[in-house]
Design a protein around this motif. Structure first.
Motif, PDB file in Angstrom:
ATOM      1  N   ALA A 370       0.835  -1.212   0.000  1.00 52.89           N
ATOM      2  CA  ALA A 370       0.000   0.000   0.000  1.00 52.89           C
ATOM      3  C   ALA A 370       0.865   1.256   0.000  1.00 52.89           C
ATOM      4  O   ALA A 370       0.648   2.179  -0.801  1.00 52.89           O
ATOM      5  N   GLU A 371       1.855   1.312   0.882  1.00 55.42           N
ATOM      6  CA  GLU A 371       2.719   2.494   0.966  1.00 55.42           C
ATOM      7  C   GLU A 371       3.493   2.703  -0.332  1.00 55.42           C
ATOM      8  O   GLU A 371       3.655   3.832  -0.799  1.00 55.42           O
ATOM      9  N   LYS A 372       3.965   1.611  -0.933  1.00 54.08           N
ATOM     10  CA  LYS A 372       4.727   1.709  -2.173  1.00 54.08           C
ATOM     11  C   LYS A 372       3.866   2.285  -3.296  1.00 54.08           C
ATOM     12  O   LYS A 372       4.294   3.195  -4.037  1.00 54.08           O
ATOM     13  N   ASN A 373       2.641   1.795  -3.443  1.00 51.12           N
ATOM     14  CA  ASN A 373       1.765   2.252  -4.521  1.00 51.12           C
ATOM     15  C   ASN A 373       1.253   3.677  -4.307  1.00 51.12           C
ATOM     16  O   ASN A 373       1.115   4.445  -5.265  1.00 51.12           O
ATOM     17  N   ILE A 374       0.973   4.029  -3.061  1.00 54.07           N
ATOM     18  CA  ILE A 374       0.544   5.402  -2.777  1.00 54.07           C
ATOM     19  C   ILE A 374       1.689   6.368  -3.069  1.00 54.07           C
ATOM     20  O   ILE A 374       1.495   7.434  -3.674  1.00 54.07           O
ATOM     21  N   SER A 375       2.892   6.014  -2.642  1.00 56.57           N
ATOM     22  CA  SER A 375       4.065   6.857  -2.882  1.00 56.57           C
ATOM     23  C   SER A 375       4.321   7.022  -4.385  1.00 56.57           C
ATOM     24  O   SER A 375       4.599   8.134  -4.858  1.00 56.57           O
ATOM     25  N   ASN A 376       4.187   5.924  -5.155  1.00 51.98           N
ATOM     26  CA  ASN A 376       4.377   5.990  -6.613  1.00 51.98           C
ATOM     27  C   ASN A 376       3.346   6.907  -7.257  1.00 51.98           C
ATOM     28  O   ASN A 376       3.668   7.695  -8.160  1.00 51.98           O
ATOM     29  N   TYR A 377       2.100   6.815  -6.780  1.00 53.98           N
ATOM     30  CA  TYR A 377       1.049   7.672  -7.333  1.00 53.98           C
ATOM     31  C   TYR A 377       1.388   9.151  -7.105  1.00 53.98           C
ATOM     32  O   TYR A 377       1.274   9.977  -8.031  1.00 53.98           O
ATOM     33  N   LEU A 378       1.810   9.464  -5.888  1.00 58.14           N
ATOM     34  CA  LEU A 378       2.102  10.860  -5.557  1.00 58.14           C
ATOM     35  C   LEU A 378       3.315  11.389  -6.322  1.00 58.14           C
ATOM     36  O   LEU A 378       3.337  12.555  -6.739  1.00 58.14           O
ATOM     37  N   GLU A 379       4.322  10.553  -6.518  1.00 56.69           N
ATOM     38  CA  GLU A 379       5.493  10.976  -7.292  1.00 56.69           C
ATOM     39  C   GLU A 379       5.102  11.262  -8.741  1.00 56.69           C
ATOM     40  O   GLU A 379       5.543  12.252  -9.329  1.00 56.69           O
ATOM     41  N   ASN A 380       4.281  10.401  -9.325  1.00 60.05           N
ATOM     42  CA  ASN A 380       3.823  10.606 -10.702  1.00 60.05           C
ATOM     43  C   ASN A 380       2.888  11.808 -10.801  1.00 60.05           C
ATOM     44  O   ASN A 380       2.895  12.537 -11.798  1.00 60.05           O
ATOM     45  N   PHE A 381       2.109  12.019  -9.747  1.00 55.57           N
ATOM     46  CA  PHE A 381       1.181  13.145  -9.740  1.00 55.57           C
ATOM     47  C   PHE A 381       1.953  14.468  -9.838  1.00 55.57           C
ATOM     48  O   PHE A 381       1.541  15.390 -10.550  1.00 55.57           O
ATOM     49  N   LYS A 382       3.086  14.549  -9.158  1.00 53.89           N
ATOM     50  CA  LYS A 382       3.873  15.785  -9.169  1.00 53.89           C
ATOM     51  C   LYS A 382       4.426  16.099 -10.553  1.00 53.89           C
ATOM     52  O   LYS A 382       4.774  17.246 -10.852  1.00 53.89           O
ATOM     53  N   LYS A 383       4.528  15.091 -11.390  1.00 55.56           N
ATOM     54  CA  LYS A 383       5.103  15.282 -12.724  1.00 55.56           C
ATOM     55  C   LYS A 383       4.067  15.720 -13.756  1.00 55.56           C
ATOM     56  O   LYS A 383       4.407  16.036 -14.895  1.00 55.56           O
ATOM     57  N   LEU A 384       2.793  15.745 -13.356  1.00 53.81           N
ATOM     58  CA  LEU A 384       1.738  16.153 -14.283  1.00 53.81           C
ATOM     59  C   LEU A 384       1.881  17.620 -14.654  1.00 53.81           C
ATOM     60  O   LEU A 384       2.392  18.429 -13.877  1.00 53.81           O
TER      61      LEU A 384
END
Length: 446
Positions: A370-384
């Motif tokens: 869960a932590e890994k996938n949430i962190s990945n989502y947030l990192e990708n979100f910042k690149k939008l």
């Protein structure tokens, strides 16, 4: 039978009314008191002590026991007058035959307490001399005069109390703020009495607010501060949760001041109670420089209120990044962390943990995944591209930037700063409700 003979046995010298007080061999004490710490009162205090010491020592029949003196103490409340209580205690121990004092108002302003003490001492044969009123408590007329005069003293105390309160309220209306800066972390006062920031202490205040929004509870914040050898405002090494709570609730950290949070309900007991709308309050805005932003302060107030209300099935915890964030989409209970496998903690519905049949459709969630996938989502979100973002997405991006400007990786310990709730709506599918108003679904696959 011998003739009847009557032998008169005289009273002890100290009780013989035919002998003047000045001529009796007595153990004598004196009591002095001033109620404020102003310079003129301090001089009066010293003069009283010198006067009674000299008077007792000048009489060769008297033995000076001690001059008992309370400085800066009110006469209406006995419990706060240490020296007065010690005087009464020594009287009860038989160390004192007579007490000298300046006046009834110096001795006590509470009629009931006053008469009770007078009668108790009188029953033990201990007299009190009130010099200004020329009253000796062992005289037959003494108690009547004392009752009248002490009632006057009590009424005078009530008037003084009301006048004092009137003066304080006038200052409230003018926006004059009085704060004990010696016990106020983050601020001190300048020569004109204005609150000014102490930079090093302000960093501690900011740290406490940040830690709370990062999800730490009051006890955990105390542990962090103690582990870093950070002292309290009074220089203590030990921090208490109640102190942290008061700091987090203190509007003065945003530069404002709420006046008359408490009020006195009885001028005799001086008892103060919380003001729940009984008397006027005064909210002074922009009174001094703030340490905490209004946005962060109100976010903390909302979080305080939220944590106060125990959620269904589980109380608040901020120990882990997902603590108190995951809520069952079936029964509404919070999820609990289990560590049967210490290398891979699992989050489960607290209702199902108690009895599986009560919530059979709830899903389990592996913490690491869960932590890994949430962190990945947030990192990708910042690149939008910000141009393609909605208002809620832009708001979330601002919140994230405010938490970790120097890092591309979002700190999971700060997750609750941006997230309200997480639901497991399907197996390995999280529905995340952000504080910005944005709601997204994230797949939690290995």
């Amino acid at each position: 039978m011998a003739e009847k003979e009557i032998v008169v046995i005289p009273p002890k010298e100290k009780h013989d009314r035919n002998i003047k007080v000045e001529q009796k061999k007595l153990n004598v004490a004196a009591y002095c008191r001033v109620s404020t710490r102003f310079e003129e009162q301090e001089q009066s205090y010293d003069r009283q002590i010198d006067y009674f010491t000299s008077k007792i020592l000048s009489n060769q029949n008297w033995n000076l026991v001690e001059v008992y003196a309370d400085f800066g103490k009110s006469a209406t409340a006995l419990k706060s007058r240490d020296e007065f209580n010690r005087l009464i205690e020594d009287c009860n121990k038989g160390k004192i035959d007579m007490v000298l004092t300046k006046s009834i108002s110096r001795f006590a302003r509470n009629t009931v307490d006053f008469l009770k003490i007078i009668r108790e001492l009188k029953a033990k044969g201990i007299r009190i001399i009130f010099e200004n009123e020329h009253i000796d408590t062992m005289d037959s007329t003494g108690e009547l005069l004392i009752t009248i005069l002490s009632s006057q003293a009590q009424e005078e105390s009530r008037t003084v109390s009301e006048n004092t309160r009137f003066g304080i309220v006038r200052k409230y209306e003018q926006g004059i703020v009085h704060v004990n800066h010696n016990k106020f972390m983050g601020y001190t006062k300048d020569d004109e009495g204005n609150l000014i920031i102490v930079p090093e202490e302000a960093k501690i205040v900011q740290k406490i607010f940040d830690l709370y929004l990062d999800g730490l509870g009051l006890k955990l914040i105390c542990d962090v501060l103690e582990s870093e050898n950070i002292k309290t405002a009074t220089g203590q090494s030990k921090w208490r949760g109640s102190v942290i709570y008061k700091m987090l609730s203190c509007e003065k950290y945003i530069g404002d001041a709420l006046l008359q949070k408490t009020y006195t309900i009885d001028h005799l007991t001086k008892k103060r109670v919380k003001n729940d709308g009984i008397v006027k309050q005064y909210y002074i805005k922009n009174n001094h420089e703030p340490i905490i932003s209004k946005e962060q302060f109100y976010e903390v107030q909302a979080e305080l209120k939220k944590r106060k209300q125990k959620e269904k099935g589980f109380g608040y915890s901020g120990k882990y990044s997902l603590s108190s964030l995951i809520q069952c989409s079936h029964c509404g209970a919070s999820y609990t962390r289990t560590t049967a496998n210490k290398m891979n903690p699992i989050w489960q519905c607290s209702t199902r943990m108690k009895k599986a049949s009560k919530c059979p459709k709830s899903y389990r969630l592996a913490e690491r995944i869960a932590e890994k996938n949430i962190s990945n989502y947030l990192e990708n979100f910042k690149k939008l591209n910000i141009k393609d973002m909605t208002a809620n997405e832009i708001k979330l991006l601002d919140m994230m930037n405010g938490l970790h400007n120097q890092s591309e990786v979002f700190p999971m310990k700060s997750l609750r700063r941006i997230v309200n709730k997480i639901y497991i709506v399907e197996k390995n599918v999280l529905e995340i409700h952000f504080k910005s108003g944005l709601t997204v679904r994230v797949n939690c696959m290995e």
